[in-house]
Design a protein around this motif. Structure first.
Motif, PDB file in Angstrom:
ATOM      1  N   UNK A  92      50.811  36.877  45.713  1.00 20.16           N
ATOM      2  CA  UNK A  92      51.351  36.637  44.371  1.00 20.16           C
ATOM      3  C   UNK A  92      50.305  36.168  43.366  1.00 20.16           C
ATOM      4  N   UNK A  93      49.103  35.862  43.836  1.00 21.20           N
ATOM      5  CA  UNK A  93      48.034  35.393  42.947  1.00 21.20           C
ATOM      6  C   UNK A  93      47.322  36.547  42.251  1.00 21.20           C
ATOM      7  N   UNK A  94      47.549  37.777  42.702  1.00 14.77           N
ATOM      8  CA  UNK A  94      46.852  38.905  42.074  1.00 14.77           C
ATOM      9  C   UNK A  94      47.257  39.009  40.606  1.00 14.77           C
ATOM     10  N   UNK A  95      46.335  39.494  39.761  1.00 14.03           N
ATOM     11  CA  UNK A  95      46.628  39.545  38.321  1.00 14.03           C
ATOM     12  C   UNK A  95      47.862  40.393  38.007  1.00 14.03           C
ATOM     13  N   UNK A  96      48.517  40.019  36.946  1.00 16.35           N
ATOM     14  CA  UNK A  96      49.732  40.736  36.563  1.00 16.35           C
ATOM     15  C   UNK A  96      49.455  42.198  36.248  1.00 16.35           C
ATOM     16  N   UNK A  97      48.254  42.489  35.677  1.00 18.34           N
ATOM     17  CA  UNK A  97      47.981  43.881  35.318  1.00 18.34           C
ATOM     18  C   UNK A  97      47.719  44.764  36.537  1.00 18.34           C
ATOM     19  N   UNK A  98      47.680  44.156  37.719  1.00 16.11           N
ATOM     20  CA  UNK A  98      47.581  44.963  38.939  1.00 16.11           C
ATOM     21  C   UNK A  98      48.919  45.000  39.671  1.00 16.11           C
ATOM     22  N   UNK A  99      49.934  44.429  39.055  1.00 15.61           N
ATOM     23  CA  UNK A  99      51.237  44.378  39.697  1.00 15.61           C
ATOM     24  C   UNK A  99      51.501  43.067  40.397  1.00 15.61           C
ATOM     25  N   UNK A 100      50.528  42.146  40.359  1.00 18.28           N
ATOM     26  CA  UNK A 100      50.703  40.852  40.998  1.00 18.28           C
ATOM     27  C   UNK A 100      51.488  39.889  40.123  1.00 18.28           C
ATOM     28  N   UNK A 101      51.625  38.688  40.631  1.00 14.55           N
ATOM     29  CA  UNK A 101      52.411  37.691  39.914  1.00 14.55           C
ATOM     30  C   UNK A 101      51.577  36.727  39.089  1.00 14.55           C
ATOM     31  N   UNK A 102      50.249  36.817  39.199  1.00 17.61           N
ATOM     32  CA  UNK A 102      49.382  35.917  38.433  1.00 17.61           C
ATOM     33  C   UNK A 102      49.543  34.452  38.806  1.00 17.61           C
ATOM     34  N   UNK A 103      49.957  34.191  40.032  1.00 21.67           N
ATOM     35  CA  UNK A 103      50.193  32.805  40.461  1.00 21.67           C
ATOM     36  C   UNK A 103      48.870  32.034  40.539  1.00 21.67           C
ATOM     37  N   UNK A 104      48.862  30.800  40.031  1.00 17.57           N
ATOM     38  CA  UNK A 104      47.675  29.965  40.140  1.00 17.57           C
ATOM     39  C   UNK A 104      47.508  29.505  41.586  1.00 17.57           C
ATOM     40  N   UNK A 105      46.290  29.071  41.927  1.00 14.23           N
ATOM     41  CA  UNK A 105      46.001  28.776  43.327  1.00 14.23           C
ATOM     42  C   UNK A 105      46.564  27.435  43.785  1.00 14.23           C
ATOM     43  N   UNK A 106      46.823  26.528  42.866  1.00 16.59           N
ATOM     44  CA  UNK A 106      47.521  25.296  43.269  1.00 16.59           C
ATOM     45  C   UNK A 106      48.924  25.655  43.770  1.00 16.59           C
TER      46      UNK A 106
END
Lengths: 82, 382
Positions: B57-71
């Motif tokens: 879920x940490x993958x960038x949104x523009x790749x289809x991910x959720x952009x979740x921060x690592x904390x």
């Protein structure tokens, strides 16, 4: 070339190795300081401090040999200033 | 093929600690001991994890991910680790490879792999350890040679988490000048997967030995730079893996605490509830304290990662060392509190005990970590 960038890089390297005497042109590889951990820290420091992304084709040993060569790398990657 | 996400769109999406806890309590905690006994995580759970968006879920949104921060990612992995270390291990290695491709991949490599890794359509495994080389990565013997514009890979990797199930392997091998990272699809001719059964801990993480015999790879198989900076792919990827293991270790401490609190509130000895006995209270208070301390160390490492600070690498070493030793110590005490009940299958603490030991070994043994931490202290303080 940005003298400020060179100083900041030098400060970072000296902070990691306070017992060593390092100047801006010295080859830190030749001094035996660099391992993969420190290389990673260097890349993260440069990308964070100067707000640049280092592409794979710039991840060459010669770009990281000294504070001068790293500052030149930063200059190349930074947006042109007007 | 119809996926669970299509047939059951109401399946919980995991976006933070709270939703992760709900997912884990519903879909993992009740079954973790069964996974442990069977030695594998069922496909049904893997599908549920895909539907929940758990894989990367940490993958960038523009790749289809959720952009979740690592904390937040760390909090999610802690919750999964609280439920089952084997499942968390699958997430760990998938996270490592997904991050590496996103961070170091060429545009073509990212386009080919990142969206599929993010969705969980492709599951990944990290292949570093060998029969003769574990924490000492410089000892690996697997090698690649350049041939016909591509590469030919030979070697054997061992103790590969999710090796039995993964679709894509990130393999570290010697090149003519250094160590390189190579993306190897499982279905490449010359790849042979042999399951490793009956491990001490994380028994359901589908560990395998993988042989590569004259595996022909295209020029685009090399991930990231070659030469001296190739080591950074390994360093950066292991750093994220270590972070995930640290979070999972916190999860083990929390699971031990919750199991012991429940048991000590019911079990009596000499007419007193266990929870009222000072020696038991001491053990529980140490679990509470270490869980909080380890969680803070992990959160600090995650915050530094989100900020792009170089100091995150050492912060992660410290967090993993502290959390994994705490997990081993408290899982042992959890068995002690449960007495003979802790040695059987009726309570989860025996599994926690076995899993916790593994945390002290993987992603850099604790001996290596102490050497590294001491070295850093020498540079900074002495």
């Amino acid at each position: 070339m940005s003298g400020n960038a060179k100083d900041q890089i030098l400060d970072f390297v000296r902070a990691r190795y306070p017992q060593a005497e390092i100047d801006e042109t010295q080859d830190i590889f030749a001094l035996g300081f660099v391992n993969s951990l420190f290389a990673m820290e260097l890349v993260m420091f440069i990308e964070k401090t100067f707000e640049v992304t280092i592409p794979n084709d710039e991840l060459k040993i010669d770009n990281f040999r000294s504070a001068t060569s790293m500052a030149e790398l930063v200059d190349r990657l930074s947006p042109a200033r007007v | 093929m119809t996926t669970l996400a299509e047939t059951a769109p109401d399946v919980l999406r995991v976006t933070d600690r709270k939703s992760a806890r709900a997912f884990v309590d519903t879909h993992i905690v009740p079954y973790a001991d069964a996974y442990d006994r069977r030695g594998r995580v069922p496909e049904e759970l893997l599908e549920r994890m895909t539907a929940a968006g758990l894989w990367a879920p940490f993958l960038p949104r523009d790749t289809g991910g959720g952009g979740m921060d690592l904390v937040t990612l760390g909090e999610v992995h802690e919750e999964v680790g609280r439920g089952c270390s084997s499942v968390r291990s699958l997430l760990t290695v998938h996270t490592m490879v997904s991050w590496a491709v996103q961070r170091w991949g060429s545009p073509a490599q990212r386009e080919q792999w990142v969206p599929a890794l993010g969705r969980g359509d492709v599951l990944a495994a990290f292949c570093l350890s060998e029969p003769g080389a574990g924490s000492d990565a410089s000892g690996i013997a697997s090698n690649v040679v350049e041939k016909n514009g591509g590469w030919v890979l030979n070697g054997v990797k061992k103790w590969i988490t999710n090796g039995q199930r993964a679709d894509l392997f990130l393999v570290f091998a010697r090149t003519a000048t250094s160590i390189g990272a190579f993306l190897v699809p499982r279905d490449s001719p010359g790849v042979e997967v042999t399951p490793i059964e009956d491990m001490l801990g994380t028994r359901a993480s589908m560990i395998a030995e993988i042989s590569f015999r004259d595996v022909a790879l295209g020029p685009d198989a090399l991930l990231g730079p070659s030469g001296f900076t190739a080591g950074m792919v390994l360093t950066g990827t292991l750093d994220l893996g270590r972070y995930s293991v640290a979070t999972g270790s916190v999860g083990i401490v929390q699971a031990a605490l919750e199991a012991c609190a429940a048991y000590a509130s019911r079990r009596t000895v000499g007419g007193s509830l266990l929870k009222d006995l000072p020696l038991i209270q001491a053990k529980l208070s140490d679990m509470v304290t270490d869980a909080r301390a380890a969680r803070l160390l992990v959160a600090e490492a995650g915050r530094l990662k989100d900020a792009g600070e170089a100091s995150t690498i050492m912060a992660t070493w410290v967090a993993k060392y502290f959390a994994s030793t705490a997990a081993a110590r408290h899982a042992s005490e959890a068995v002690q509190i449960h007495g003979a009940n802790g040695c059987g299958h009726d309570y989860p603490v025996a599994r926690l005990y076995r899993d916790a030991k593994v945390m002290e070994i993987i992603e850099g043994s604790n001996e290596i970590q102490r050497i590294t931490i001491a070295s850093q202290a020498e540079r900074e303080i002495i």
